[in-house]
Design an enzyme around this catalytic site. Sequence first.
Site, PDB file in Angstrom:
ATOM      1  N   GLN A  13       0.823  -1.198   0.000  1.00  0.00           N
ATOM      2  CA  GLN A  13       0.000   0.000   0.000  1.00  0.00           C
ATOM      3  C   GLN A  13       0.866   1.261   0.000  1.00  0.00           C
ATOM      4  O   GLN A  13       1.930   1.308   0.617  1.00  0.00           O
ATOM      5  CB  GLN A  13      -0.928  -0.002   1.217  1.00  0.00           C
ATOM      6  CG  GLN A  13      -2.033  -1.037   1.146  1.00  0.00           C
ATOM      7  CD  GLN A  13      -3.127  -0.680   0.151  1.00  0.00           C
ATOM      8  OE1 GLN A  13      -3.239   0.470  -0.277  1.00  0.00           O
ATOM      9  NE2 GLN A  13      -3.938  -1.657  -0.212  1.00  0.00           N
ATOM     10  N   TYR A  24      -6.069 -13.204  -3.474  1.00  0.00           N
ATOM     11  CA  TYR A  24      -5.263 -12.086  -3.971  1.00  0.00           C
ATOM     12  C   TYR A  24      -4.388 -11.594  -2.811  1.00  0.00           C
ATOM     13  O   TYR A  24      -4.281 -10.405  -2.526  1.00  0.00           O
ATOM     14  CB  TYR A  24      -6.135 -10.945  -4.505  1.00  0.00           C
ATOM     15  CG  TYR A  24      -7.235 -11.371  -5.445  1.00  0.00           C
ATOM     16  CD1 TYR A  24      -7.000 -11.517  -6.804  1.00  0.00           C
ATOM     17  CD2 TYR A  24      -8.534 -11.628  -4.966  1.00  0.00           C
ATOM     18  CE1 TYR A  24      -8.018 -11.906  -7.677  1.00  0.00           C
ATOM     19  CE2 TYR A  24      -9.549 -12.019  -5.821  1.00  0.00           C
ATOM     20  CZ  TYR A  24      -9.291 -12.153  -7.174  1.00  0.00           C
ATOM     21  OH  TYR A  24     -10.309 -12.538  -8.025  1.00  0.00           O
ATOM     22  N   ASP A  79      -9.007  -9.276  -1.787  1.00  0.00           N
ATOM     23  CA  ASP A  79      -8.538  -7.927  -2.100  1.00  0.00           C
ATOM     24  C   ASP A  79      -8.146  -7.910  -3.582  1.00  0.00           C
ATOM     25  O   ASP A  79      -6.963  -7.903  -3.926  1.00  0.00           O
ATOM     26  CB  ASP A  79      -7.344  -7.588  -1.208  1.00  0.00           C
ATOM     27  CG  ASP A  79      -6.828  -6.173  -1.428  1.00  0.00           C
ATOM     28  OD1 ASP A  79      -7.498  -5.382  -2.113  1.00  0.00           O
ATOM     29  OD2 ASP A  79      -5.738  -5.850  -0.911  1.00  0.00           O
ATOM     30  N   CYS A 139     -10.536  -1.317  -4.059  1.00  0.00           N
ATOM     31  CA  CYS A 139      -9.920  -0.041  -4.411  1.00  0.00           C
ATOM     32  C   CYS A 139     -10.683   0.659  -5.526  1.00  0.00           C
ATOM     33  O   CYS A 139     -10.278   1.748  -5.956  1.00  0.00           O
ATOM     34  CB  CYS A 139      -8.459  -0.229  -4.808  1.00  0.00           C
ATOM     35  SG  CYS A 139      -8.228  -1.312  -6.251  1.00  0.00           S
TER      36      CYS A 139
END
Length: 399
Positions: A233, A264, A330, A357
Amino acid sequence: MTSSARTLDLDITGIAHGGTFIARHEGRVVFVPDAIPGERVRAEVTEAGDGKRFWRAEAREVLDASPHRREHVWTEADISRVPADRVGGADLGHIDLEHQRVLKRRVLQEALDKFAGGGIDAPAVEPVDQGDGTGWRTRVSLHVDADGRVGPYAARSHRVIDVATLPLARPAVEAAAFGLRSQKPGRVDLVEAGDGRVRVLPRPEGARRGRSEVVFEQVGGRRFQLDAGGFWQVHPRAAETLHDAVGQALAGLVDPDATHFDLYGGVGLFAATLAGQGASDIVTVESDRRATEHAAANLADVDVHAVTARVDRFLTGIPDGTRAGAVVLDPPRAGAGRGVVEAISALHPEAVVYVACDPVALARDLGTFRELGWDTSSLRAFDLFPHSHHFEAVALLTR
């Protein structure tokens, strides 16, 4: 509305997914960056045609400013510059931070209403720090053109722009960027790892991507190793924020006798979250072999099986009779997709936590889960990318 040649005076009525804004002209939608809902702007049409259902335009002048307009945090992205010379990467940097979060919530709500079937309320987008929204990028990619110019691309372009500042970058990353010399055409990645030292990773055009240095990050008392060029991140508090949010969503839902899945999974961040919630049998799945190797090392003290595989293919090979506990996924920006969602649902897990996201991809996948009998029990959103249109969301799904 007045118009002359390809210039229009437009009333901005909304925000679109992707950081552009919405106006209408003669029944046609016009997408305009660098504006704010409620403003009137003069814009130059850049993409139009009789057969198009929408046009694109570049804002050239603000005729009636929003009270939420602020001096742009990145001078080189300001509306006062010619559109071709405005850098990309800070598409909301001209808007008051609190109002940026209001607009991000609006984008999420519209996505949920359109793609998830309605009836889900978008949460307020939570701030992650109390600063001015600058100085957070621990990872920056710059580009090198044929003349050796190093900088970010102009917005919606592959043209390299000379800049004097990188306000979203961490101070050490910005200093390293302006210390670059004699780079070959291509890309240069700058990475500030957990030790605070910046690694410079040249990516010349045509060169094979080699193995980069192993660096370390720290989350929840656990040290994570990864390649400097691997995924982590970008905001220094993002991994911890998402780790905590997933843990809070799963609190009380993790059966220690079931098999839990981290899909993931990267280098094992959410596998560690599952372990922290009491999971004792965890499978983490990631298509990148190096990331899987790191995940195994990062969780060597936990009963974790790290698998290198595409998630969709892995899910088709899970043995019948597997007792699935919690699934954390994710996925990349495109989302998981119907096939993966259906395969997860077919496992009959106790709970699913979806880390997203992209609000549209999240909404589409939530819509599929709902078709299959799942409810969105909780939904949170986090402003992990201030001054850009990006944000993260964490959804808990239960039967």
